[in-house]
Scaffold this motif. Structure first.
Motif, PDB file in Angstrom:
ATOM      1  N   MET A 139      -8.666 -31.232  41.283  1.00 43.31           N
ATOM      2  CA  MET A 139      -9.275 -32.456  41.743  1.00 43.31           C
ATOM      3  C   MET A 139      -8.267 -33.120  42.690  1.00 43.31           C
ATOM      4  N   SER A 140      -6.814 -32.926  42.110  1.00 38.80           N
ATOM      5  CA  SER A 140      -5.779 -33.625  43.035  1.00 38.80           C
ATOM      6  C   SER A 140      -5.433 -32.844  44.098  1.00 38.80           C
ATOM      7  N   ARG A 141      -5.837 -31.879  44.452  1.00 33.48           N
ATOM      8  CA  ARG A 141      -5.644 -31.085  45.494  1.00 33.48           C
ATOM      9  C   ARG A 141      -6.919 -30.997  46.768  1.00 33.48           C
ATOM     10  N   ILE A 142      -8.100 -31.357  46.291  1.00 32.18           N
ATOM     11  CA  ILE A 142      -9.184 -31.860  47.297  1.00 32.18           C
ATOM     12  C   ILE A 142      -8.919 -32.888  48.379  1.00 32.18           C
ATOM     13  N   PHE A 143      -8.863 -32.592  49.540  1.00 34.37           N
ATOM     14  CA  PHE A 143      -8.443 -33.252  50.604  1.00 34.37           C
ATOM     15  C   PHE A 143      -9.429 -33.488  51.324  1.00 34.37           C
ATOM     16  N   PRO A 144      -9.465 -34.445  52.364  1.00 41.20           N
ATOM     17  CA  PRO A 144     -10.974 -34.661  53.453  1.00 41.20           C
ATOM     18  C   PRO A 144     -10.785 -33.386  54.341  1.00 41.20           C
ATOM     19  N   ASN A 145      -9.637 -32.860  54.703  1.00 41.40           N
ATOM     20  CA  ASN A 145      -9.184 -31.683  55.477  1.00 41.40           C
ATOM     21  C   ASN A 145      -7.920 -31.079  55.078  1.00 41.40           C
ATOM     22  N   PRO A 146      -7.828 -29.784  55.640  1.00 44.12           N
ATOM     23  CA  PRO A 146      -6.763 -29.171  55.142  1.00 44.12           C
ATOM     24  C   PRO A 146      -5.004 -29.764  55.802  1.00 44.12           C
ATOM     25  N   LYS A 147      -4.161 -29.917  54.890  1.00 39.28           N
ATOM     26  CA  LYS A 147      -3.050 -30.826  55.267  1.00 39.28           C
ATOM     27  C   LYS A 147      -1.780 -29.828  55.545  1.00 39.28           C
ATOM     28  N   LEU A 148      -1.490 -28.926  54.885  1.00 38.64           N
ATOM     29  CA  LEU A 148      -0.195 -28.241  55.238  1.00 38.64           C
ATOM     30  C   LEU A 148      -0.398 -27.325  56.529  1.00 38.64           C
ATOM     31  N   HIS A 154       6.696 -29.073  61.015  1.00 42.45           N
ATOM     32  CA  HIS A 154       7.576 -28.146  60.861  1.00 42.45           C
ATOM     33  C   HIS A 154       7.243 -27.157  59.481  1.00 42.45           C
ATOM     34  N   HIS A 155       6.102 -27.202  59.169  1.00 44.29           N
ATOM     35  CA  HIS A 155       5.701 -26.472  57.968  1.00 44.29           C
ATOM     36  C   HIS A 155       5.464 -24.954  58.378  1.00 44.29           C
ATOM     37  N   PRO A 156       6.003 -23.962  57.554  1.00 46.46           N
ATOM     38  CA  PRO A 156       5.759 -22.570  57.936  1.00 46.46           C
ATOM     39  C   PRO A 156       4.079 -22.313  58.527  1.00 46.46           C
ATOM     40  N   LEU A 157       3.178 -22.844  57.452  1.00 44.57           N
ATOM     41  CA  LEU A 157       1.971 -22.516  57.836  1.00 44.57           C
ATOM     42  C   LEU A 157       1.363 -23.222  59.212  1.00 44.57           C
ATOM     43  N   ALA A 158       1.845 -24.219  59.456  1.00 45.24           N
ATOM     44  CA  ALA A 158       1.672 -24.889  60.803  1.00 45.24           C
ATOM     45  C   ALA A 158       2.388 -23.897  61.964  1.00 45.24           C
ATOM     46  N   LEU A 195       6.263 -22.307  47.068  1.00 42.21           N
ATOM     47  CA  LEU A 195       7.296 -23.191  47.830  1.00 42.21           C
ATOM     48  C   LEU A 195       6.317 -23.693  49.107  1.00 42.21           C
ATOM     49  N   PHE A 196       5.254 -23.272  49.434  1.00 39.69           N
ATOM     50  CA  PHE A 196       4.536 -23.890  50.602  1.00 39.69           C
ATOM     51  C   PHE A 196       4.109 -25.422  50.001  1.00 39.69           C
ATOM     52  N   TRP A 197       4.082 -25.717  48.920  1.00 48.65           N
ATOM     53  CA  TRP A 197       3.813 -27.066  48.416  1.00 48.65           C
ATOM     54  C   TRP A 197       4.852 -27.797  48.028  1.00 48.65           C
ATOM     55  N   SER A 198       5.997 -27.203  48.139  1.00 43.55           N
ATOM     56  CA  SER A 198       7.640 -27.941  48.019  1.00 43.55           C
ATOM     57  C   SER A 198       7.626 -29.013  49.092  1.00 43.55           C
ATOM     58  N   PHE A 213      13.878 -26.689  51.741  1.00 46.63           N
ATOM     59  CA  PHE A 213      12.814 -25.577  52.357  1.00 46.63           C
ATOM     60  C   PHE A 213      12.395 -26.145  53.481  1.00 46.63           C
ATOM     61  N   LEU A 214      11.889 -27.494  53.596  1.00 44.83           N
ATOM     62  CA  LEU A 214      11.259 -27.768  55.030  1.00 44.83           C
ATOM     63  C   LEU A 214      12.204 -27.838  55.968  1.00 44.83           C
ATOM     64  N   SER A 215      13.568 -28.200  55.986  1.00 44.92           N
ATOM     65  CA  SER A 215      14.419 -28.190  57.142  1.00 44.92           C
ATOM     66  C   SER A 215      14.817 -26.871  57.771  1.00 44.92           C
ATOM     67  N   GLN A 216      14.506 -25.648  56.926  1.00 46.71           N
ATOM     68  CA  GLN A 216      14.630 -24.409  57.445  1.00 46.71           C
ATOM     69  C   GLN A 216      13.711 -24.143  58.636  1.00 46.71           C
ATOM     70  N   PHE A 217      12.672 -24.665  58.731  1.00 50.45           N
ATOM     71  CA  PHE A 217      11.694 -24.412  59.531  1.00 50.45           C
ATOM     72  C   PHE A 217      11.458 -25.594  60.941  1.00 50.45           C
ATOM     73  N   LYS A 218      12.468 -26.413  60.990  1.00 45.96           N
ATOM     74  CA  LYS A 218      12.583 -27.357  61.938  1.00 45.96           C
ATOM     75  C   LYS A 218      13.586 -26.525  63.266  1.00 45.96           C
ATOM     76  N   VAL A 219      12.742 -25.881  63.977  1.00 46.88           N
ATOM     77  CA  VAL A 219      13.148 -25.077  64.957  1.00 46.88           C
ATOM     78  C   VAL A 219      12.424 -25.088  66.162  1.00 46.88           C
ATOM     79  N   THR A 220      12.907 -24.669  67.298  1.00 40.44           N
ATOM     80  CA  THR A 220      12.223 -24.767  68.636  1.00 40.44           C
ATOM     81  C   THR A 220      11.707 -23.287  68.815  1.00 40.44           C
ATOM     82  N   ASP A 221      12.272 -22.265  68.095  1.00 41.30           N
ATOM     83  CA  ASP A 221      11.735 -20.866  68.299  1.00 41.30           C
ATOM     84  C   ASP A 221      11.536 -20.240  67.027  1.00 41.30           C
ATOM     85  N   ASN A 222      10.398 -20.415  66.312  1.00 42.37           N
ATOM     86  CA  ASN A 222      10.073 -19.840  65.169  1.00 42.37           C
ATOM     87  C   ASN A 222       9.906 -18.194  64.814  1.00 42.37           C
TER      88      ASN A 222
END
Length: 464
Positions: A67-76, A81-85, A347-350, A355-364
């Motif tokens: 229930m706590s993970r049911i959002f109006p639309n996907p977030k991650l 700078h999220h790896p899924l994004a 880790l994707f939910w961390s 974790f997050l700072s490692q994906f703050k890049v201009t070339d992924n």
């Protein structure tokens, strides 16, 4: 549901259990609702999700952690700078502007959209409450992005990429989570586009020319008959168009594989061996012929996605019976874990900046996750006599709802039948390990004690 996404599920936030379902394999609609702390029936008469109240019934089985993970639309997949994004953006870039990016709506869908409109038979295992989260008999949490295929076509989108969070009940390990993310892609045309020298043929020729000079080995020796064969309607009325649609599908997805994996392959390959992709036959309720696509990467074949020619029934249901084309579905976490070397799906939910700072890049294209810590595991076993209606997914659901992301995996380490009583016993080993901190033994003992109490009531087992 696309096979590539079936391996991605499991675990959720540490929270108080509101309700847990226990189902019989032979009677999948028989449900029991229990409160973990008092072990008594507390089935709520309704659930309110995003301002809408739904009546519950005998198949409702959504615990508080979900229930706590049911959002109006996907977030991650849309977080900065999220790896899924990063992966979503890369796929949209590779396939290009001809495909409209779509952010999925709420994951609460009708069972008609999720199953019926796509041709799932009544006895398909994906419909079972042991696999699917049900709001009630007519409403569920989408189990795949294909749940939006009919309505997306109906809304006038013909070439699109839809990203969504999807929900499924399953085991607990480093690659499974009950909420994960998929991308659905589709491309259909008017039949006139399949004429010689038309739009589809020109696009095929352009993509194939690029692939020929890319040094990628494509293993594609599948007999279409092994992949569920041509649809009778297409074979009788549009044989050339259906063959050209399949040609376009293969060129498009081979281009996608090349774009996603070439940079890492060139960086890591120690030989002159080419990047290899292969097509193997598959079966899906909503496509025919159907295929799975695999990539040879880091010494093994990795399943990337499921795909095929859209069934005429789906096009008819969408109000576009005169069109023809293809669709695919892929799991974002599955590919991101490979490309970015992410070892654990939790880790994707961390929210940890390490974790997050490692994906703050201009070339992924060559980002490789560097583990910032490895906290010790804490193993706790639970042995019990099984009830006749025991289902492993129920055990995992109970564990994840009580322990949340503190659980790394749950594995059966012993299974036997008593020679005299014929009662079956199992022992499961639960590995408690946080991704962000060391766990105190007292904390783990407290959580494990609550898990044992909940298992006795929700799964009707007798602790040994």
């Amino acid at each position: 549901m696309w096979a590539a996404g079936q391996l991605l599920l499991t675990s959720a936030r540490l929270s108080h259990r509101v309700l847990v379902s226990c189902m019989q394999d032979t009677m999948p609609c028989a449900q029991r609702f229990l409160h973990a702390s008092v072990a008594q029936c507390t089935k709520p008469p309704s659930l309110t999700l995003h301002g809408t109240t739904y009546a519950t019934d005998d198949v409702t089985n959504i615990p508080s952690s979900i229930m706590s993970r049911i959002f109006p639309n996907p977030k991650l997949p849309y977080a900065d700078h999220h790896p899924l994004a990063l992966l979503r953006q890369e796929i949209e870039r590779i396939l290009g502007p001809k495909f409209t990016p779509i952010r999925a709506p709420s994951p609460i869908v009708t069972t008609k959209l999720n199953f019926d409109d796509l041709g799932f038979p009544a006895d398909h295992p994906g419909r079972s409450p042991s696999d699917t989260y049900y709001v009630n008999r007519n409403t569920c949490l989408r189990t795949h992005t294909s749940a939006h295929e009919v309505e997306t076509f109906r809304d006038g989108h013909l070439r699109w990429l839809l990203t969504a969070d999807v929900f499924r009940r399953d085991e607990i390990d480093s690659s499974h989570y009950p909420v994960f993310h998929q991308m659905e892609g589709a491309s259909v045309w008017d039949l006139s586009a399949f004429q010689p020298g038309g739009e589809v043929e020109k696009e095929c020729e352009a993509m194939e020319a690029t692939l020929q000079g890319a040094g990628m080995e494509i293993v594609d020796d599948v007999d279409v008959a092994e992949a569920d064969g041509w649809q009778a309607h297409h074979l009788a009325q549009h044989p050339r168009a259906s063959q050209l649609a399949l040609r376009h599908l293969k060129a498009s997805l081979n281009t996608l594989v090349l774009g996603l994996f070439r940079a890492r392959w060139e960086q890591e390959s120690a030989s002159e061996e080419p990047l290899r992709v292969r097509w193997i036959p598959a079966t899906f309720p909503f496509t025919a012929p159907s295929f799975e696509v695999e990539v040879w990467f880091r010494g093994k074949w990795l399943e990337i996605l499921g795909t095929g020619i859209v069934k005429q029934r789906t096009l008819d249901e969408s109000g576009i019976p005169e069109k023809l084309g293809w669709a695919f579905g892929l799991g974002l976490e599955r590919i991101a874990m490979v490309l970015f070397s992410i070892p654990d799906i939790r880790l994707f939910w961390s929210q940890d900046e390490r974790f997050l700072s490692q994906f703050k890049v201009t070339d992924n294209s060559l980002v490789t996750f560097k583990p910032y810590s490895k906290y010790p595991p804490c193993y706790k076993d639970v042995s019990f006599w099984m009830s006749n209606d025991f289902h492993e997914n129920d055990l995992c659901e109970t564990v994840r709802d009580l322990a949340g992301d503190l659980v790394e995996d749950v594995a059966c380490i012993d299974d036997f039948v008593h020679p005299k009583t014929k009662r079956q016993s199992r022992c499961y080993r639960i590995n408690y390990r946080s991704m962000d901190r060391s766990l105190e033994n007292d904390e783990v003992n407290s959580v494990h004690a609550r898990v044992l109490e909940a298992l006795k009531s929700s799964c009707h087992i007798e602790i040994r």
